[in-house]
Design a protein around this motif. Structure first.
Motif, mmCIF file in Angstrom:
data_model
loop_
_atom_site.group_PDB
_atom_site.id
_atom_site.type_symbol
_atom_site.label_atom_id
_atom_site.label_comp_id
_atom_site.label_asym_id
_atom_site.label_seq_id
_atom_site.Cartn_x
_atom_site.Cartn_y
_atom_site.Cartn_z
ATOM 1 N N GLY A 99 24.571 111.899 50.196
ATOM 2 C CA GLY A 99 23.465 111.260 49.496
ATOM 3 C C GLY A 99 23.856 110.853 48.083
ATOM 4 O O GLY A 99 23.492 109.774 47.604
ATOM 5 N N TYR A 100 24.640 111.707 47.423
ATOM 6 C CA TYR A 100 25.116 111.391 46.073
ATOM 7 C C TYR A 100 26.012 110.151 46.111
ATOM 8 O O TYR A 100 25.852 109.230 45.309
ATOM 9 C CB TYR A 100 25.859 112.597 45.504
ATOM 10 N N LEU A 102 26.038 107.755 48.278
ATOM 11 C CA LEU A 102 25.274 106.546 48.596
ATOM 12 C C LEU A 102 24.363 106.118 47.446
ATOM 13 O O LEU A 102 24.043 104.943 47.304
ATOM 14 C CB LEU A 102 24.435 106.767 49.859
ATOM 15 N N ALA A 103 23.943 107.095 46.633
ATOM 16 C CA ALA A 103 22.986 106.765 45.576
ATOM 17 C C ALA A 103 23.677 106.284 44.309
ATOM 18 O O ALA A 103 23.193 105.385 43.632
ATOM 19 C CB ALA A 103 22.116 107.979 45.264
ATOM 20 N N SER A 110 27.727 100.297 51.682
ATOM 21 C CA SER A 110 26.954 101.519 51.436
ATOM 22 C C SER A 110 25.555 101.419 52.050
ATOM 23 O O SER A 110 25.036 102.382 52.600
ATOM 24 C CB SER A 110 26.882 101.835 49.949
ATOM 25 N N PHE A 114 23.941 103.732 54.986
ATOM 26 C CA PHE A 114 22.639 104.358 54.789
ATOM 27 C C PHE A 114 21.716 104.035 55.969
ATOM 28 O O PHE A 114 21.061 104.918 56.534
ATOM 29 C CB PHE A 114 22.049 103.839 53.476
ATOM 30 N N THR A 161 20.420 113.096 54.652
ATOM 31 C CA THR A 161 21.081 112.131 53.774
ATOM 32 C C THR A 161 20.069 111.119 53.249
ATOM 33 O O THR A 161 20.081 110.774 52.068
ATOM 34 C CB THR A 161 22.224 111.418 54.519
ATOM 35 N N ARG A 165 19.577 111.035 49.306
ATOM 36 C CA ARG A 165 19.904 109.769 48.664
ATOM 37 C C ARG A 165 18.701 109.231 47.887
ATOM 38 O O ARG A 165 18.823 108.804 46.745
ATOM 39 C CB ARG A 165 20.366 108.781 49.738
ATOM 40 N N ASN A 166 17.522 109.279 48.505
ATOM 41 C CA ASN A 166 16.344 108.774 47.824
ATOM 42 C C ASN A 166 15.957 109.625 46.628
ATOM 43 O O ASN A 166 15.370 109.140 45.680
ATOM 44 C CB ASN A 166 15.159 108.695 48.801
ATOM 45 N N ILE A 169 18.864 108.900 43.781
ATOM 46 C CA ILE A 169 18.835 107.568 43.181
ATOM 47 C C ILE A 169 17.846 107.515 42.018
ATOM 48 O O ILE A 169 17.987 106.709 41.091
ATOM 49 C CB ILE A 169 18.512 106.493 44.248
#
Lengths: 283, 291
Positions: A99-100, A102-103, A110, A114, A161, A165-166, A169
């Motif tokens: 997640g980190y 992707l964010a 990417s 996701f 994830t 990720r959300n 971000i």
């Protein structure tokens, strides 16, 4: 606030409402209350058809003792714990890293990656069943806790994830950038800056997927067959067949199976609901 | 961040992503392709695989049981759609600040935390023809007892009601959160304009609850298509396969009848149906990403 606050209505209306919510709650939970009562009944009551009245004698302690001593329930309970805890830890760890990435990193594909995590999280289990079962057998992990744990980690990583990720971000870029300018290594940035900031999300996510994994039934059927490994959901279902008429024991067993996620829910309610409703207020 | 393209930064996302991506590919992405591939083979799950082209699908579309399962999935989807509105109604009912309301709200949410196996057991009891509360209740209205779970006409609806119980709880909590985040200004403005009751709900509240509605509908559709646990615990698809759904039909064919290739074909059909919703969800999600 909507609907209009009840305090602004008349007194009789207020009184009615305050009673009505408890009556509604009672009706809503009636099937469950019945199970709870049944778990405290005696065999005589069951045979006499007293399923819904007050138990003629309270056998709460006796029934639960019987469940733990006369059946593999304790083993099932332990199995569930041994499967769920490592799976939760694994899925949360992997997805925090992913997640980190992707964010906070910009790289080609990417968004596609996701999207793949989100999509995978919604697929029907049956499309995975045969290959996953074969893979697990091939690795010699059929009917082992590790086989189930590995699958749960892999599958839950999709949802986790998305969740992490959300959350990540939304964290400010400045902190991370400042550390980069200082020449701090990426791993250290993750460990000392990102991880402390995501702690609330970790809690929310953990309680949520604990419940998902604990309550899994399908994979317990597909990847496990012996009592030594079987988690409590598949266990209670197996016991149902054996004690066809001993409803008081099945009831007590059901309550035992339901208890851990329920306790966790009440202990960490705020986190649980925050996790569940992520995305329900924005986006 | 753009001018800091150090070597480390370029490779770090790969390192961070690798474990999750590898595991997810091995256990989720690749198996999907394998299942679709398998659906073109005759296979008992152990021995040799024989390529048979579209025969599994041809057989499937002639299989009475397949259509029963598909029809039941359709019932699940249609009646599961009651969960969002009922969830909203309960949320509106409980969205007050009176003593004990927090406890009431969490107790209402309770069914969602229970395992579906337990929900299935609870409702099997509830429906039991000789002592179940359901029959006692309809008896009060002078109706004859109905053995819901062994009656071909009623069994699927009986299971759907059991499934609605936790699903409504879930939708309720989504809406309660949504109601908590309403903009008070808009409501006040609408009140000054004379809006109240149904009109207020329809034109002011519901538009603001749209994100909650979206999630509620998506999880409800997915839940309806995924229904397996309740069917397995309450009826095992019976009587005579009349309460089967695609998920259970697939499991039955692959595990009990040793027809892995045929099972894979059923799974593929379910997967294709589900893809419509997955695609819609992704599209919505990515659109809001770009905005």
């Amino acid at each position: 606030m909507f609907p209009t606050p009840i305090e602004k209505k008349s007194l009789p209306f207020n009184m009615t409402y305050r009673v009505a919510i408890w009556v509604a709650l009672f009706l809503w939970l009636l099937p469950l209350i019945a199970v709870l009562m049944t778990s405290a009944r005696s065999v005589a009551d069951i045979n006499a058809g007293n399923y819904w009245g007050i138990p003629s004698e309270w056998m709460l302690f006796e029934n639960y003792t019987l469940v733990f001593t006369e059946t593999p329930m304790l083993r099932y309970l332990l199995n569930s714990i041994l499967i769920t805890l490592p799976a939760v830890f694994g899925a949360v760890a992997l997805s925090t890293l992913a997640g980190y990435a992707l964010a906070k990193f910009k790289f080609r594909g990417s968004l596609a990656l996701f999207a793949a995590f989100i999509a995978g999280n919604f697929v029907p289990f049956q499309i995975l069943m045969i290959p996953v079962r074969d893979l697990t057998i091939g690795m010699g992990l059929y009917d082992t806790a590790s086989g189930l744990i590995l699958f749960h980690i892999a599958f839950q990583t999709g949802f986790c994830t998305l969740f992490m990720r959300n959350f990540i971000i939304g964290l400010p870029d400045e902190l991370i950038e400042a550390a980069r300018v200082e020449g701090v290594s990426e791993l250290k940035i993750f460990w000392y800056i990102v991880l402390p900031l995501v702690r609330p999300a970790l809690a929310a996510l953990s309680v949520l997927i604990f419940t998902f994994i604990w309550n899994d039934y399908f994979w317990a059927l597909v990847l496990v067959q012996s009592d030594e490994v079987r988690p409590i959901t598949a266990g209670i279902s197996a016991l149902k067949g054996q004690w066809l008429a001993s409803w008081q024991l099945i009831a007590a067993g059901s309550i035992v199976a339901a208890l851990p996620p329920v306790i966790l829910f009440f202990a960490m309610q705020r986190h649980f609901i925050a996790g569940l409703t992520l995305g329900a207020t924005k986006g | 961040m753009q001018n800091l393209h150090s070597k480390q930064q370029k490779w770090m996302p790969v390192v961070f992503l690798a474990p999750a991506v590898v595991l997810f590919t091995v256990y989720v992405m690749f198996p999907i392709l394998q299942s679709i591939w398998l659906s073109f083979y005759e296979w008992d799950g152990l021995g040799e695989k024989t390529f048979i082209g579209f025969s599994n699908y041809r057989e499937l579309f002639d299989d009475y049981q397949f259509w029963v399962a598909l029809k039941n999935n359709l019932y699940w989807m249609v009646f599961f759609m009651l969960a969002p509105p009922i969830g909203l109604a309960i949320a509106l009912f409980l969205n007050q600040k009176v003593m004990g309301i927090r406890l009431v709200k969490s107790m209402f949410f309770f069914p969602f935390v229970l395992s579906q196996v337990v929900v299935g057991l609870v409702f099997s009891w509830f429906y039991d023809p000789s002592f179940g509360l359901f029959n006692k209740a309809i008896g009060l209205f002078g109706m004859e007892p109905v053995a819901v779970l062994s009656d071909e006409n009623w069994v699927t609806f009986g299971i759907i009601v059991a499934g609605l119980w936790p699903q409504i709880a879930y939708c309720m909590i989504l809406y309660l959160t949504g109601l908590n985040n309403l903009s008070p200004d808009q409501i006040e403005a609408a009140r000054l304009d004379g809006a109240h009751g149904w009109k207020m709900l329809r034109f002011v509240i519901l538009p603001q609850l749209r994100p909650a509605t979206f999630i509620a509908v998506v999880v409800t559709v997915i839940g309806a298509l995924r229904s397996f646990d309740l069917v397995a615990t309450m009826t095992s698809g019976g009587p005579f396969g009349s309460s089967s759904v695609l998920a259970y039909f697939m499991y039955e064919q692959s595990i009990f009848n040793y027809r892995a290739g045929y099972g894979a074909a059923i799974a593929t059909v379910l997967f294709v149906i589900m893809d419509i919703y997955i695609a819609y969800f992704l599209w919505r999600m990515l659109k809001s990403e770009k905005a």
